[in-house]
Scaffold this motif. Structure first.
Motif, mmCIF file in Angstrom:
data_model
loop_
_atom_site.group_PDB
_atom_site.id
_atom_site.type_symbol
_atom_site.label_atom_id
_atom_site.label_comp_id
_atom_site.label_asym_id
_atom_site.label_seq_id
_atom_site.Cartn_x
_atom_site.Cartn_y
_atom_site.Cartn_z
ATOM 1 N N ASN A 130 0.837 -1.201 0.000
ATOM 2 C CA ASN A 130 0.000 0.000 0.000
ATOM 3 C C ASN A 130 0.871 1.249 0.000
ATOM 4 O O ASN A 130 1.345 1.691 1.034
ATOM 5 C CB ASN A 130 -0.931 0.002 1.221
ATOM 6 C CG ASN A 130 -1.851 1.196 1.251
ATOM 7 O OD1 ASN A 130 -1.937 1.964 0.281
ATOM 8 N ND2 ASN A 130 -2.537 1.389 2.371
ATOM 9 N N ARG A 131 1.038 1.847 -1.180
ATOM 10 C CA ARG A 131 1.874 3.043 -1.284
ATOM 11 C C ARG A 131 1.136 4.296 -0.815
ATOM 12 O O ARG A 131 1.672 5.400 -0.912
ATOM 13 C CB ARG A 131 2.373 3.221 -2.719
ATOM 14 C CG ARG A 131 1.303 3.483 -3.752
ATOM 15 C CD ARG A 131 1.927 3.537 -5.150
ATOM 16 N NE ARG A 131 3.053 4.444 -5.215
ATOM 17 C CZ ARG A 131 2.951 5.725 -5.583
ATOM 18 N NH1 ARG A 131 1.778 6.233 -5.915
ATOM 19 N NH2 ARG A 131 4.021 6.495 -5.630
ATOM 20 N N TYR A 132 -0.077 4.132 -0.296
ATOM 21 C CA TYR A 132 -0.847 5.270 0.224
ATOM 22 C C TYR A 132 -1.053 5.148 1.737
ATOM 23 O O TYR A 132 -2.001 5.700 2.287
ATOM 24 C CB TYR A 132 -2.203 5.352 -0.484
ATOM 25 C CG TYR A 132 -2.072 5.359 -1.986
ATOM 26 C CD1 TYR A 132 -1.671 6.502 -2.671
ATOM 27 C CD2 TYR A 132 -2.319 4.209 -2.725
ATOM 28 C CE1 TYR A 132 -1.517 6.500 -4.046
ATOM 29 C CE2 TYR A 132 -2.172 4.198 -4.105
ATOM 30 C CZ TYR A 132 -1.774 5.340 -4.755
ATOM 31 O OH TYR A 132 -1.623 5.335 -6.118
ATOM 32 N N ALA A 133 -0.152 4.413 2.397
ATOM 33 C CA ALA A 133 -0.276 4.171 3.838
ATOM 34 C C ALA A 133 0.147 5.418 4.616
ATOM 35 O O ALA A 133 1.209 5.474 5.230
ATOM 36 C CB ALA A 133 0.555 2.963 4.257
ATOM 37 N N HIS A 145 -4.655 8.339 -5.426
ATOM 38 C CA HIS A 145 -5.032 7.305 -4.460
ATOM 39 C C HIS A 145 -5.919 6.239 -5.091
ATOM 40 O O HIS A 145 -6.968 6.524 -5.662
ATOM 41 C CB HIS A 145 -5.765 7.960 -3.288
ATOM 42 C CG HIS A 145 -5.806 7.119 -2.058
ATOM 43 N ND1 HIS A 145 -6.108 7.640 -0.813
ATOM 44 C CD2 HIS A 145 -5.582 5.786 -1.843
ATOM 45 C CE1 HIS A 145 -6.070 6.682 0.087
ATOM 46 N NE2 HIS A 145 -5.756 5.543 -0.521
ATOM 47 N N SER A 148 -5.912 -0.511 -2.302
ATOM 48 C CA SER A 148 -4.861 -1.499 -2.076
ATOM 49 C C SER A 148 -5.509 -2.752 -1.489
ATOM 50 O O SER A 148 -6.090 -2.689 -0.402
ATOM 51 C CB SER A 148 -3.798 -0.950 -1.119
ATOM 52 O OG SER A 148 -3.187 0.216 -1.642
ATOM 53 N N ASP A 149 -5.432 -3.871 -2.219
ATOM 54 C CA ASP A 149 -6.081 -5.097 -1.748
ATOM 55 C C ASP A 149 -5.195 -6.335 -1.905
ATOM 56 O O ASP A 149 -5.690 -7.460 -1.889
ATOM 57 C CB ASP A 149 -7.413 -5.311 -2.470
ATOM 58 C CG ASP A 149 -7.248 -5.391 -3.983
ATOM 59 O OD1 ASP A 149 -6.108 -5.279 -4.466
ATOM 60 O OD2 ASP A 149 -8.271 -5.580 -4.675
ATOM 61 N N TYR A 153 -3.473 -6.968 2.868
ATOM 62 C CA TYR A 153 -4.801 -6.389 2.679
ATOM 63 C C TYR A 153 -5.778 -7.377 2.039
ATOM 64 O O TYR A 153 -6.982 -7.138 2.052
ATOM 65 C CB TYR A 153 -4.720 -5.126 1.815
ATOM 66 C CG TYR A 153 -4.099 -3.957 2.523
ATOM 67 C CD1 TYR A 153 -4.872 -3.102 3.303
ATOM 68 C CD2 TYR A 153 -2.740 -3.711 2.430
ATOM 69 C CE1 TYR A 153 -4.294 -2.030 3.962
ATOM 70 C CE2 TYR A 153 -2.151 -2.642 3.083
ATOM 71 C CZ TYR A 153 -2.940 -1.804 3.852
ATOM 72 O OH TYR A 153 -2.373 -0.746 4.514
ATOM 73 N N HIS A 158 -7.043 -3.745 7.902
ATOM 74 C CA HIS A 158 -6.137 -2.789 8.533
ATOM 75 C C HIS A 158 -4.921 -3.515 9.120
ATOM 76 O O HIS A 158 -4.739 -3.576 10.340
ATOM 77 C CB HIS A 158 -6.867 -2.020 9.639
ATOM 78 C CG HIS A 158 -8.085 -1.300 9.176
ATOM 79 N ND1 HIS A 158 -8.030 -0.058 8.583
ATOM 80 C CD2 HIS A 158 -9.390 -1.663 9.206
ATOM 81 C CE1 HIS A 158 -9.260 0.326 8.271
ATOM 82 N NE2 HIS A 158 -10.094 -0.623 8.634
ATOM 83 N N TYR A 209 -13.822 0.799 -2.752
ATOM 84 C CA TYR A 209 -13.640 0.429 -1.345
ATOM 85 C C TYR A 209 -14.886 -0.236 -0.760
ATOM 86 O O TYR A 209 -14.767 -1.121 0.088
ATOM 87 C CB TYR A 209 -13.257 1.651 -0.508
ATOM 88 C CG TYR A 209 -12.662 1.267 0.831
ATOM 89 C CD1 TYR A 209 -11.330 0.866 0.920
ATOM 90 C CD2 TYR A 209 -13.429 1.263 1.997
ATOM 91 C CE1 TYR A 209 -10.778 0.490 2.141
ATOM 92 C CE2 TYR A 209 -12.881 0.889 3.213
ATOM 93 C CZ TYR A 209 -11.560 0.503 3.276
ATOM 94 O OH TYR A 209 -11.025 0.112 4.488
ATOM 95 N N TYR A 212 -14.661 -3.722 -1.600
ATOM 96 C CA TYR A 212 -13.588 -4.330 -0.799
ATOM 97 C C TYR A 212 -14.085 -4.712 0.586
ATOM 98 O O TYR A 212 -13.750 -5.777 1.118
ATOM 99 C CB TYR A 212 -12.418 -3.346 -0.697
ATOM 100 C CG TYR A 212 -11.305 -3.778 0.235
ATOM 101 C CD1 TYR A 212 -10.432 -4.803 -0.111
ATOM 102 C CD2 TYR A 212 -11.136 -3.157 1.476
ATOM 103 C CE1 TYR A 212 -9.410 -5.203 0.732
ATOM 104 C CE2 TYR A 212 -10.117 -3.539 2.332
ATOM 105 C CZ TYR A 212 -9.262 -4.564 1.962
ATOM 106 O OH TYR A 212 -8.261 -4.961 2.810
#
Length: 225
Positions: A130-133, A145, A148-149, A153, A158, A209, A212
Motif C-alpha cells: 500500500n503506497r498510500y499508507a 489514491h 490497495s487489496d 490487505y 487494517h 472500497y 472491498y
C-alpha cells in the motif's frame, strides 16, 4: 530525504527518551536504551528501503499529523493519541523503575522485544502492498489514491493497526511494566474506533472500497474482528 528522516527520527526518539528517563528518574535503564535503539534502528532500515523503492510514500510517512484534506475527527484523534502516548511512556517509567511496582520476568521482556521487532518487520510488508499508507486518514487525490487489496490487505482491512498491537503489547513487556500493559486494551479499542471511522471515509471517497469491505470481512484478526 534520508537526512530529514534521520533528523526527525533522532528528534522523536530523543523526546521519547526524555519522557522515559525523566519519569524513571535515572539514565541507568538498560531496557529503555535497548527499546529506543531497536525501534530507531528498524525505523531507519525501513526508511532507507522506502527511499529506494517508494520515495513518495517515505515523504508521506514523514508528513505532519495534521494535513489539508484530513478529517476533523482524525485531527482530534491524533492529538489525543500523541498526548496519550507521552503519558503512557511516563507511566511505564514510573512503574518499571522509579517506584518498581512491576516485576516482569526476563522471558516476557524478551518476548516483548520480539513483538516490537515483528511489528516493524511486518509493517514493511504493509508499505510494499500500500503506497498510500499515510499516517492520517485522507483521500490522497494528489497522489492518485487507489484501492490497495494485495498482500496483507487481501486478508484483513487494517494490517498496520493489527501489527501495531504487537508494538503496544511488546513495549511495556520489554520495559517491564504491568501497568503499561494494562493500558493496551484501551489503546487497541481506540485504534479500532479509528479503523471504523476510516472505513467510512474511504467508502465515501475511494472507488472500489465499498466492494472491498464486502470481500474482506475482518479488520484486525481473521475469524475474530
Amino acid at each position: 530525504m534520508i537526512g530529514r528522516m534521520i533528523w526527525l527520527t533522532a528528534a522523536w526518539f530523543t523526546w521519547m527518551g526524555v519522557l522515559l528517563f525523566g519519569s524513571a528518574g535515572t539514565l541507568a535503564w538498560l531496557a529503555a536504551w535497548l527499546w529506543l535503539l531497536e525501534w530507531a534502528a528498524c525505523g531507519i532500515w525501513i526508511g532507507v528501503w522506502l527511499q529506494r523503492v517508494d520515495p513518495g510514500l517515505l515523504a508521506e510517512r514523514m508528513s505532519p499529523f495534521a494535513q489539508r484534506g484530513q478529517s476533523r475527527w482524525d485531527r482530534v484523534f491524533m492529538m489525543v493519541v500523541t498526548v496519550g502516548w507521552c503519558a503512557w511512556l511516563c507511566l511505564i517509567g514510573f512503574d518499571a523503575v522509579r517506584f518498581s511496582w512491576s516485576h516482569v520476568p526476563l522471558w516476557l521482556r524478551v518476548l516483548g522485544a520480539i513483538g516490537v521487532f515483528l511489528d516493524i518487520y511486518f509493517t514493511r510488508g504493509v508499505f510494499a502492498a500500500n503506497r498510500y499508507a499515510s499516517p492520517v486518514v485522507a483521500i490522497q487525490r494528489e497522489r492518485g489514491h487507489t484501492l490497495s487489496d494485495s498482500g496483507p490487505y487481501a486478508h484483513i482491512r487494517h494490517p498496520m493497526y493489527s501489527y501495531a498491537i504487537l508494538l503496544l503489547a511488546g513495549t511495556p513487556l520489554m520495559l517491564g511494566s504491568w501497568w503499561g500493559l494494562a493500558c493496551v486494551p484501551l489503546m487497541v479499542a481506540g485504534i479500532g474506533w479509528r479503523a471504523v471511522k476510516e472505513e467510512r471515509t474511504l467508502a465515501e471517497g475511494l472507488p472500489g472500497y465499498r466492494e472491498y469491505l464486502q470481500r474482506v470481512r475482518y479488520r484486525f484478526v481473521p475469524g475474530i474482528w
